[in-house]
Write a protein that holds these residues in place. Structure first.
Motif, PDB file in Angstrom:
ATOM      1  N   PRO A  58       1.180  -1.272  -0.217  1.00 59.09           N
ATOM      2  CA  PRO A  58       0.199   0.104  -0.098  1.00 59.09           C
ATOM      3  C   PRO A  58       0.662   1.312   0.555  1.00 59.09           C
ATOM      4  O   PRO A  58       2.230   1.607   0.321  1.00 59.09           O
ATOM      5  CB  PRO A  58      -1.124  -0.089   0.990  1.00 59.09           C
ATOM      6  N   ARG A  59       0.213   2.304  -0.917  1.00 62.91           N
ATOM      7  CA  ARG A  59       0.719   3.641  -0.182  1.00 62.91           C
ATOM      8  C   ARG A  59       1.273   3.914   1.386  1.00 62.91           C
ATOM      9  O   ARG A  59       0.450   3.627   1.858  1.00 62.91           O
ATOM     10  CB  ARG A  59       0.209   4.895  -1.590  1.00 62.91           C
ATOM     11  N   LEU A  60       2.157   4.688   1.460  1.00 64.21           N
ATOM     12  CA  LEU A  60       2.168   5.817   2.441  1.00 64.21           C
ATOM     13  C   LEU A  60       0.916   6.395   2.646  1.00 64.21           C
ATOM     14  O   LEU A  60       0.293   7.234   1.567  1.00 64.21           O
ATOM     15  CB  LEU A  60       3.455   5.815   2.654  1.00 64.21           C
ATOM     16  N   GLN A  61       0.538   6.076   4.288  1.00 61.33           N
ATOM     17  CA  GLN A  61      -0.576   7.294   4.082  1.00 61.33           C
ATOM     18  C   GLN A  61      -0.410   8.982   3.826  1.00 61.33           C
ATOM     19  O   GLN A  61       1.117   8.760   4.668  1.00 61.33           O
ATOM     20  CB  GLN A  61      -1.415   7.185   6.066  1.00 61.33           C
ATOM     21  N   PRO A  62      -1.341   9.868   3.704  1.00 60.27           N
ATOM     22  CA  PRO A  62      -1.096  11.532   3.274  1.00 60.27           C
ATOM     23  C   PRO A  62      -0.413  11.952   4.696  1.00 60.27           C
ATOM     24  O   PRO A  62       0.597  12.711   4.492  1.00 60.27           O
ATOM     25  CB  PRO A  62      -1.862  12.246   3.090  1.00 60.27           C
ATOM     26  N   GLU A  63      -0.734  11.271   5.929  1.00 61.99           N
ATOM     27  CA  GLU A  63       0.321  12.328   7.309  1.00 61.99           C
ATOM     28  C   GLU A  63       1.324  11.327   7.869  1.00 61.99           C
ATOM     29  O   GLU A  63       2.556  12.607   8.371  1.00 61.99           O
ATOM     30  CB  GLU A  63      -0.991  11.642   7.776  1.00 61.99           C
ATOM     31  N   LEU A  64       1.712  10.296   6.598  1.00 59.36           N
ATOM     32  CA  LEU A  64       3.407  10.063   7.476  1.00 59.36           C
ATOM     33  C   LEU A  64       4.212  10.724   6.238  1.00 59.36           C
ATOM     34  O   LEU A  64       5.216  10.348   6.382  1.00 59.36           O
ATOM     35  CB  LEU A  64       3.783   8.671   7.290  1.00 59.36           C
ATOM     36  N   GLN A  65       3.996  11.291   4.960  1.00 56.21           N
ATOM     37  CA  GLN A  65       4.318  11.979   3.728  1.00 56.21           C
ATOM     38  C   GLN A  65       5.543  13.126   4.402  1.00 56.21           C
ATOM     39  O   GLN A  65       6.857  13.246   4.093  1.00 56.21           O
ATOM     40  CB  GLN A  65       4.024  12.306   3.030  1.00 56.21           C
ATOM     41  N   GLY A  66       5.496  13.253   5.741  1.00 51.41           N
ATOM     42  CA  GLY A  66       6.402  14.835   6.286  1.00 51.41           C
ATOM     43  C   GLY A  66       8.001  13.751   6.780  1.00 51.41           C
ATOM     44  O   GLY A  66       8.740  14.530   6.257  1.00 51.41           O
ATOM     45  N   GLU A  67       6.992  12.824   7.296  1.00 50.23           N
ATOM     46  CA  GLU A  67       8.647  12.359   8.378  1.00 50.23           C
ATOM     47  C   GLU A  67       9.044  11.549   7.453  1.00 50.23           C
ATOM     48  O   GLU A  67      10.353  11.499   7.508  1.00 50.23           O
ATOM     49  CB  GLU A  67       7.662  11.571   9.008  1.00 50.23           C
ATOM     50  N   ARG A  68       8.479  10.898   6.154  1.00 46.26           N
ATOM     51  CA  ARG A  68       9.585  10.437   5.157  1.00 46.26           C
ATOM     52  C   ARG A  68      10.172  11.364   4.777  1.00 46.26           C
ATOM     53  O   ARG A  68      10.774  11.028   3.999  1.00 46.26           O
ATOM     54  CB  ARG A  68       7.862   9.903   4.200  1.00 46.26           C
ATOM     55  N   GLU A  69       9.912  12.551   3.967  1.00 50.97           N
ATOM     56  CA  GLU A  69      10.494  13.500   3.576  1.00 50.97           C
ATOM     57  C   GLU A  69      11.760  13.749   4.584  1.00 50.97           C
ATOM     58  O   GLU A  69      12.773  13.733   3.450  1.00 50.97           O
ATOM     59  CB  GLU A  69       9.703  15.037   3.271  1.00 50.97           C
ATOM     60  N   LEU A  70      11.293  14.367   5.232  1.00 52.35           N
ATOM     61  CA  LEU A  70      12.541  14.522   6.331  1.00 52.35           C
ATOM     62  C   LEU A  70      13.908  13.179   6.450  1.00 52.35           C
ATOM     63  O   LEU A  70      14.713  13.711   6.161  1.00 52.35           O
ATOM     64  CB  LEU A  70      11.895  14.199   7.937  1.00 52.35           C
ATOM     65  N   ALA A  71      13.046  11.995   6.676  1.00 55.72           N
ATOM     66  CA  ALA A  71      14.560  10.740   6.633  1.00 55.72           C
ATOM     67  C   ALA A  71      14.736  11.046   5.585  1.00 55.72           C
ATOM     68  O   ALA A  71      16.597  10.950   5.439  1.00 55.72           O
ATOM     69  CB  ALA A  71      13.294   9.420   6.363  1.00 55.72           C
ATOM     70  N   LEU A  72      14.422  11.187   4.565  1.00 57.06           N
ATOM     71  CA  LEU A  72      15.632  11.071   3.209  1.00 57.06           C
ATOM     72  C   LEU A  72      15.880  12.712   2.455  1.00 57.06           C
ATOM     73  O   LEU A  72      17.236  12.212   2.141  1.00 57.06           O
ATOM     74  CB  LEU A  72      14.378  11.084   1.570  1.00 57.06           C
ATOM     75  N   ALA A  73      15.278  13.509   3.810  1.00 53.61           N
ATOM     76  CA  ALA A  73      16.472  14.974   3.217  1.00 53.61           C
ATOM     77  C   ALA A  73      17.390  14.822   4.119  1.00 53.61           C
ATOM     78  O   ALA A  73      18.590  15.063   3.601  1.00 53.61           O
ATOM     79  CB  ALA A  73      15.213  16.354   3.640  1.00 53.61           C
ATOM     80  N   MET A  74      17.619  14.130   5.710  1.00 51.65           N
ATOM     81  CA  MET A  74      18.811  13.654   6.116  1.00 51.65           C
ATOM     82  C   MET A  74      19.452  13.052   5.248  1.00 51.65           C
ATOM     83  O   MET A  74      21.163  13.052   5.200  1.00 51.65           O
ATOM     84  CB  MET A  74      18.458  12.792   7.169  1.00 51.65           C
TER      85      MET A  74
END
Length: 322
Positions: free
Chosen positions: A77-93
């Motif tokens: 399944p796709r990642l839930q929209p409310e978790l996209q910000g945390e995913r973005e933070l991880a990849l930004a790091m």
């Protein structure tokens, strides 16, 4: 340069650095800088200016044609929209390089060093002591370019979580097998560069996240970074078991990393259950169970070879094993 250091080797416990450190070196080194917790370091990145790094983050791995259709019909399944910000933070790091001017970066680096070596002192920013930790050279930042600060943050998690610290130290001890060997030279050595292996595992975790292989677990727990850290620790646990009980050497590293990548992407739940069992069992390192996979068959060349270096990993494109 101009720094002098001594290292004192003690039986059974690896090495304890005995350092004479000058002041400065890009920050107050030695015992001046307090260890940093994973929570404090993560809070720093949550509020840090990472706009340039965030611009490099893309949604997911692009798929076309039949691959896209199969993924849509049968994929995770796709990642839930409310978790996209945390995913973005991880990849930004993961796109954020080690910066000497950032005190938090330096504290993270120092904390990893001190926890693994059991040293109460810090160490210089550059030097051969980083090679003893399993980096390729005197500057850890060079090896982190493929996974950025996420690679260092996952090391920090590994050594600062009381549940995984014993495992981290046991893996580190195994990684220095030649320094722990008995008086009689063993038939082959199981040493490997600990930090380079850690960076490889973080790279695998990053790719699994980008390919949505971890979305189901992230959605279930409503967390991203915590899941990434647990998958990282679980993958390191599996690598440790295979390496130790199947008598792996650096000659086997490429095949083992491929197997680890496959397990992380296809069976993350199984890996996490194995980690949970290890933590709950609270066993000593010698009590770890042997892996269920069959031992290597046939004879194998045991000559020493250099561990493959960390390459410039393109996080948003096709990744290659390091």
């Amino acid at each position: 340069e101009g720094q002098s250091s001594q290292r004192e080797w003690r039986g059974g416990g690896g090495f304890n650095p005995v350092l004479r450190l000058p002041a400065g070196l890009g920050g107050p080194w030695g015992g001046a800088a307090a260890p940093i917790s994973f929570r404090e370091a993560l809070q720093y990145f949550r509020t840090a200016e990472l706009s340039a790094c965030r611009k490099k983050v893309r949604a997911t791995v692009r798929r076309r044609g039949l691959a896209a259709l199969l993924h849509f019909l049968f994929g995770p399944p796709r990642l839930q929209p409310e978790l996209q910000g945390e995913r973005e933070l991880a990849l930004a790091m993961a796109h954020c390089g080690l910066d000497d001017s950032q005190r938090v970066h330096m504290r993270i680096l120092q904390t990893v060093y001190r926890k693994l070596t059991r040293s109460r002192l810090g160490c210089p920013r550059y030097g051969t002591h980083w090679e003893e930790l399993g980096f390729q050279g005197t500057d850890p930042g060079t090896d982190l370019r493929g996974t950025g600060m996420l690679g260092l943050m996952q090391m920090l998690y590994f050594v600062m979580d009381a549940r995984t610290l014993p495992l981290a130290r046991e893996i580190f001890r195994l990684s220095q097998h030649e320094t722990q060997a008995p008086a009689v030279t063993p038939v082959f050595l199981q040493n490997f560069p600990f930090c380079i292996m850690s960076v490889n595992i973080t790279r695998i975790v990053i790719q699994a996240l980008r390919e949505e292989c971890l979305s189901r677990e992230c959605n279930r727990r409503r967390q991203v970074i915590a899941v990434l850290n647990d998958v990282y620790a679980a993958a390191f646990l599996r690598l440790y078991r295979l390496w130790k009980w199947q008598h792996k050497t650096v000659a086997d590293s490429d095949c083992l990393l491929k197997e680890l990548e496959s397990s992380t992407k296809k069976k993350p739940k199984q890996l996490l259950k194995s980690l949970e069992a290890y933590v709950n069992r609270n066993a000593t390192a010698d009590g770890l169970q042997r892996p269920s996979s069959p031992s290597a068959a046939g004879s194998r060349a045991r000559e020493e070879m250099d561990f493959t270096g960390v390459c410039e990993v393109e996080l948003e494109g096709e990744s290659q094993l390091i």
